[in-house]
Write a protein that holds these residues in place. Structure first.
Motif, PDB file in Angstrom:
ATOM      1  N   GLY A  36       3.155  -3.243 -11.868  1.00 38.37           N
ATOM      2  CA  GLY A  36       3.768  -1.924 -11.825  1.00 38.37           C
ATOM      3  C   GLY A  36       4.316  -1.582 -10.453  1.00 38.37           C
ATOM      4  N   ILE A  37       3.601  -1.986  -9.415  1.00 38.83           N
ATOM      5  CA  ILE A  37       4.063  -1.737  -8.050  1.00 38.83           C
ATOM      6  C   ILE A  37       5.354  -2.511  -7.782  1.00 38.83           C
ATOM      7  CG2 ILE A  37       3.518  -2.275  -5.632  1.00 38.83           C
ATOM      8  CD1 ILE A  37       0.634  -1.416  -6.255  1.00 38.83           C
ATOM      9  N   ARG A  45       0.816  -1.217   0.000  1.00 36.02           N
ATOM     10  CA  ARG A  45       0.000   0.000   0.000  1.00 36.02           C
ATOM     11  C   ARG A  45       0.847   1.262   0.000  1.00 36.02           C
ATOM     12  NH1 ARG A  45       0.325   1.745   5.279  1.00 36.02           N
ATOM     13  NH2 ARG A  45       0.376   0.148   6.915  1.00 36.02           N
ATOM     14  N   ASP A  46       2.076   1.192   0.515  1.00 33.04           N
ATOM     15  CA  ASP A  46       2.944   2.363   0.538  1.00 33.04           C
ATOM     16  C   ASP A  46       3.487   2.702  -0.853  1.00 33.04           C
ATOM     17  OD1 ASP A  46       2.625   2.633   3.301  1.00 33.04           O
ATOM     18  OD2 ASP A  46       4.257   1.221   3.705  1.00 33.04           O
ATOM     19  N   VAL A  82       6.385  -6.286   0.781  1.00 39.34           N
ATOM     20  CA  VAL A  82       6.677  -6.683  -0.600  1.00 39.34           C
ATOM     21  C   VAL A  82       7.555  -7.931  -0.670  1.00 39.34           C
ATOM     22  CG1 VAL A  82       6.339  -4.407  -1.626  1.00 39.34           C
ATOM     23  CG2 VAL A  82       8.579  -5.002  -0.684  1.00 39.34           C
ATOM     24  N   SER A  83       8.440  -8.097   0.308  1.00 36.91           N
ATOM     25  CA  SER A  83       9.340  -9.256   0.270  1.00 36.91           C
ATOM     26  C   SER A  83       8.642 -10.554   0.663  1.00 36.91           C
ATOM     27  CB  SER A  83      10.531  -9.027   1.209  1.00 36.91           C
ATOM     28  OG  SER A  83      10.090  -8.870   2.545  1.00 36.91           O
ATOM     29  N   SER A  84       7.423 -10.441   1.193  1.00 37.32           N
ATOM     30  CA  SER A  84       6.731 -11.645   1.670  1.00 37.32           C
ATOM     31  C   SER A  84       5.857 -12.292   0.613  1.00 37.32           C
ATOM     32  CB  SER A  84       5.856 -11.286   2.878  1.00 37.32           C
ATOM     33  OG  SER A  84       4.730 -10.502   2.481  1.00 37.32           O
ATOM     34  N   ILE A  85       5.664 -11.637  -0.512  1.00 32.54           N
ATOM     35  CA  ILE A  85       4.729 -12.129  -1.523  1.00 32.54           C
ATOM     36  C   ILE A  85       5.447 -13.051  -2.502  1.00 32.54           C
ATOM     37  CG2 ILE A  85       3.154 -11.458  -3.376  1.00 32.54           C
ATOM     38  CD1 ILE A  85       2.730  -8.822  -1.868  1.00 32.54           C
TER      39      ILE A  85
END
Length: 365
Positions: free
Chosen positions: A137-138, A65-66, A103-106
């Motif tokens: 894109g994220i 979300r950030d 992000v690193s957990s996905i």
């Protein structure tokens, strides 16, 4: 200088690696069960630092979300309808599934399961594509900012795009539809000039070249979220001119008496001819159905507004137009795109070529 030091835990001896990140700040990683494992980790860190590929382990704690505001700002220059679809995709699809995640957990498998879930619930390919485009894109931002070493989107595959059946009306069909509608000039413009709905809605009186019988397409009207409309550039951002058949030019003449800045086509109340307010309900059977639905029912036709664009291509080809002429009329980027879209319209050319070859052979022998 990097160091490896042991420490005791209830589970036994463990090793901690202290080292400096590329920015000079000191950090550490602990929990290695052997000194060899700790040394291998330290070696990999030093190699990554020397090659400029180092990823700070703490950077991956950034939440999805950030990164959404950064992505949203980066696509700000797109068309309003595209921006709206991305915002909807984020709010309804991406944020509920991954917004609070680091992000690193996905993992790729999670993203694939997410896509499979959308397919299973019957989401359209367009909806799935919009959602995956936003998430991709994220993660592109996350990789570029060295928050994660790689994106989990590489293994994602969208469902195959199904080609919708095209409907080609005859001259008689178009006449019945136009005569059954409130706005026959608008119907004829779509069916004989090949305009997209928004292109026709964006026309102004000053866009009609009476002497050369041309429509100069410069603007496009698009509806955003069913709440407002905006005027913008054409789909490929390139203005084009389209020939006007003489019969339609005659129908335009009373409309051309208005000021040049007025819109060519407006509703009975003088509003912009928006697609949804005029035709969105052609997908439903409620009492508030639009004028296009009523017209097509009265004419006994099962079509969508975009089928009038297909019809323009078909009628042009049957009248002898070559692919380059049809391309220019429709505003396609290339003749190849026109052929890919309407290849079946040139099937008769195969017979013509075969006949011509046979004649040439007979004359030569």
């Amino acid at each position: 200088m990097a160091t490896i030091t042991p420490y005791e835990t209830r589970a036994g001896r463990r090793y901690r690696v202290r080292y400096r990140k590329p920015d000079g700040k000191q950090t550490d990683k602990r929990g290695f069960t052997t000194k060899r494992d700790a040394q291998m980790f330290l070696n990999s860190v030093e190699v990554d630092k020397s090659q400029g590929t180092y990823i700070d382990p703490t950077a991956g704690r950034t939440r999805v979300r950030d990164l959404w505001p950064i992505y949203e700002a980066g696509v700000h220059g797109l068309k309003p309808t595209t921006l709206y679809s991305k915002e909807i995709a984020w709010r309804l699809r991406v944020q509920p599934a991954f917004g609070e995640r680091e992000v690193s957990s996905i993992r790729p498998s999670e993203v694939m399961t997410w896509v499979s879930g959308m397919i299973g619930e019957g989401s359209s390919r367009e909806t799935i594509a919009a959602a995956t485009t936003v998430l991709r894109g994220i993660f592109d931002i996350a990789v570029a900012d060295r928050l994660v070493p790689a994106s989990p989107m590489g293994a994602v595959r969208l469902p195959k795009k199904r080609r919708k059946r095209k409907v080609y009306l005859t001259h008689q069909d178009v006449k019945r539809l136009a005569e059954a509608s409130k706005y026959p000039e608008f119907v004829y413009t779509l069916a004989y000039c090949g305009l997209r709905w928004g292109e026709a809605a964006g026309l102004k009186v000053g866009d009609v070249d009476v002497k050369r019988r041309r429509l100069h397409l410069r603007d496009n009207v698009t509806e955003v979220g069913g709440k407002s409309w905006q005027e913008g550039t054409l789909k490929n951002h390139e203005a084009r001119s389209v020939a006007i058949p003489p019969f339609l030019m005659t129908m335009y003449r009373p409309m051309l008496l208005r000021p040049e800045g007025d819109r060519m086509f407006v509703t009975e109340t003088g509003n912009v001819m928006l697609n949804s307010r005029s035709t969105k309900s052609w997908k439903s059977q409620n009492k508030s159905e639009g004028w296009f639905t009523r017209a097509k029912k009265a004419a006994g036709l099962e079509i969508t507004p975009h089928d009038l664009r297909h019809t323009a291509a078909s009628l042009s080809v049957s009248s002898g137009a070559n692919v380059k002429v049809v391309q220019r009329m429709l505003g396609h980027k290339s003749a190849g795109m026109t052929l890919d879209t309407y290849a079946e319209l040139w099937d008769d050319d195969l017979d013509t070529v075969a006949t011509s070859l046979d004649r040439a052979r007979s004359e030569a022998i």
